[in-house]
Design a protein around this motif. Structure first.
Motif, PDB file in Angstrom:
ATOM      1  N   UNK A 134      33.735  18.686   2.548  1.00 51.90           N
ATOM      2  CA  UNK A 134      34.000  19.508   3.734  1.00 51.90           C
ATOM      3  C   UNK A 134      34.548  20.862   3.309  1.00 51.90           C
ATOM      4  N   UNK A 135      34.242  21.855   4.138  1.00 50.99           N
ATOM      5  CA  UNK A 135      34.679  23.223   3.830  1.00 50.99           C
ATOM      6  C   UNK A 135      36.185  23.331   4.072  1.00 50.99           C
ATOM      7  N   UNK A 136      36.905  23.727   3.029  1.00 48.25           N
ATOM      8  CA  UNK A 136      38.354  23.868   3.145  1.00 48.25           C
ATOM      9  C   UNK A 136      38.731  25.313   3.461  1.00 48.25           C
ATOM     10  N   UNK A 137      38.127  26.243   2.747  1.00 43.83           N
ATOM     11  CA  UNK A 137      38.322  27.670   3.036  1.00 43.83           C
ATOM     12  C   UNK A 137      36.960  28.352   2.950  1.00 43.83           C
ATOM     13  N   UNK A 138      36.813  29.481   3.607  1.00 47.34           N
ATOM     14  CA  UNK A 138      35.563  30.245   3.522  1.00 47.34           C
ATOM     15  C   UNK A 138      35.866  31.729   3.631  1.00 47.34           C
ATOM     16  N   UNK A 186      23.993  42.118   3.868  1.00 48.87           N
ATOM     17  CA  UNK A 186      24.250  40.729   4.253  1.00 48.87           C
ATOM     18  C   UNK A 186      25.400  40.193   3.400  1.00 48.87           C
ATOM     19  N   UNK A 187      26.418  39.612   4.005  1.00 49.17           N
ATOM     20  CA  UNK A 187      27.562  39.169   3.187  1.00 49.17           C
ATOM     21  C   UNK A 187      27.255  37.918   2.361  1.00 49.17           C
ATOM     22  N   UNK A 188      27.936  37.820   1.243  1.00 52.02           N
ATOM     23  CA  UNK A 188      27.912  36.580   0.462  1.00 52.02           C
ATOM     24  C   UNK A 188      29.050  35.719   1.000  1.00 52.02           C
ATOM     25  N   UNK A 189      28.717  34.483   1.325  1.00 55.30           N
ATOM     26  CA  UNK A 189      29.757  33.600   1.882  1.00 55.30           C
ATOM     27  C   UNK A 189      30.110  32.540   0.835  1.00 55.30           C
ATOM     28  N   UNK A 190      31.359  32.479   0.505  1.00 56.58           N
ATOM     29  CA  UNK A 190      31.794  31.472  -0.469  1.00 56.58           C
ATOM     30  C   UNK A 190      33.096  30.852   0.015  1.00 56.58           C
ATOM     31  N   UNK A 191      33.486  29.793  -0.675  1.00 57.72           N
ATOM     32  CA  UNK A 191      34.718  29.123  -0.274  1.00 57.72           C
ATOM     33  C   UNK A 191      34.958  27.875  -1.081  1.00 57.72           C
ATOM     34  N   UNK A 192      36.044  27.192  -0.755  1.00 53.77           N
ATOM     35  CA  UNK A 192      36.333  25.940  -1.468  1.00 53.77           C
ATOM     36  C   UNK A 192      35.807  24.749  -0.670  1.00 53.77           C
ATOM     37  N   UNK A 193      35.206  23.841  -1.412  1.00 58.14           N
ATOM     38  CA  UNK A 193      34.648  22.621  -0.823  1.00 58.14           C
ATOM     39  C   UNK A 193      35.507  21.453  -1.300  1.00 58.14           C
ATOM     40  N   UNK A 194      36.049  20.728  -0.339  1.00 62.39           N
ATOM     41  CA  UNK A 194      36.833  19.530  -0.651  1.00 62.39           C
ATOM     42  C   UNK A 194      35.838  18.396  -0.837  1.00 62.39           C
ATOM     43  N   UNK A 195      35.779  17.842  -2.046  1.00 67.69           N
ATOM     44  CA  UNK A 195      34.685  16.904  -2.326  1.00 67.69           C
ATOM     45  C   UNK A 195      34.896  15.525  -1.731  1.00 67.69           C
TER      46      UNK A 195
END
Lengths: 139, 148
Positions: free
Chosen positions: B67-71, B85-94
């Protein structure tokens, strides 16, 4: 318990070259004298007013900051000996290289050289090749 | 005068833990290390449990979903160019952890829309890894984490 394998072939590496500028290094007066001496097949050191002799020579005597006198040194002996089996990137060498430090009796300091033959620590040595890197063998 | 250009070669190693992790990505596997004492799972993996001060005890395979924790949406590229177009990244809680801020996870691109980042509805969304066909043992073997 460590679960690491510790084997270099199992690891991922990123290799590359760093951009570096060329540099110029001045060997100084005493350094120049020493290098000239090697070309002539001689070892020069400096003798200070205290009686101490330094090799390679220095521009100033560390005891009193006076300029010493150049003296020629003879009869080097092998003080330390080691064997190099890998190059600086960890590749195994076909044949190990022997490296040692030669010193002179009653003189401080030493010179790093390559050693050929079966010279042992403490043996008197003679220079086989008067070029960098100096190569010495049993006298 | 001595003139010299140093040959400054480097060889940077991913190390014991991350080499296994990156090679695992080649086989579509997300591998982590586990500490049997505190049960903590490390992704990216570590050879040492930083809470128990002991070596970790082995490897576990995790699902390639979480699940997406931060974006975050960035309009500035890696090379500092302005992006349309923005690059979207974030932390994924596995996978689930009782502790909110300590979890096995990855920082990666998220395939979603800018609007979902702006209204923060992407936070908590379930995502799954999109793998490249050709994988080389790199973090880029995963294209992004996409909403499911």
């Amino acid at each position: 318990m460590w679960s690491k394998k510790g084997r270099i072939e199992d690891l991922i590496f990123w290799k590359g070259n760093m951009e570096v500028e060329a540099y110029e290094y001045d060997e100084g007066n005493a350094g120049k004298k020493f290098i000239e001496g090697i070309k002539e097949g001689k070892f020069y050191g400096i003798k200070c007013s205290s009686g101490k002799v330094y090799v390679p020579p220095r521009d100033y005597c560390p005891e009193d900051m006076t300029e010493g006198n150049y003296v020629e040194l003879t009869e080097p002996y092998l003080d330390l000996l080691t064997e190099v089996r890998e190059d600086s990137y960890g590749n195994k060498l076909e044949k190990p290289i022997k490296v040692g430090i030669i010193r002179f009796l009653n003189a401080k300091g030493g010179i790093i050289v390559r050693v050929e033959g079966d010279a042992k620590e403490g043996d008197k040595v003679k220079v086989i090749k008067w070029e960098w890197p100096l190569v010495v063998g049993k006298a | 005068m001595i003139r010299y250009v140093p040959k400054a070669k480097y060889s940077y190693s991913a190390g014991q833990a991350q080499s296994v992790f990156l090679n695992g990505l080649k086989e579509k596997k997300i591998l982590g290390t586990v500490c049997n004492k505190c049960k903590k799972v490390y992704v990216p993996p570590k050879m040492y449990c930083e809470e128990c001060f002991k070596p970790t005890d082995g490897w576990v395979e995790l699902k390639d979903e979480g699940i997406v924790h931060t974006a975050i949406a960035s309009f500035v590229s890696w090379t500092r160019d302005r992006l349309e177009e923005p690059i979207i990244s974030g932390t994924i809680k596995l996978y689930g952890s009782e502790r909110d801020y300590v979890f096995p996870g990855m920082f990666h691109r998220i395939c979603t829309t800018y609007d979902k980042v702006r209204d923060m509805s992407i936070i908590g969304a379930k995502v799954k890894a999109v793998w490249n066909e050709k994988r080389v043992g790199s973090i880029e073997d995963i294209q992004c984490f996409k909403e499911v």
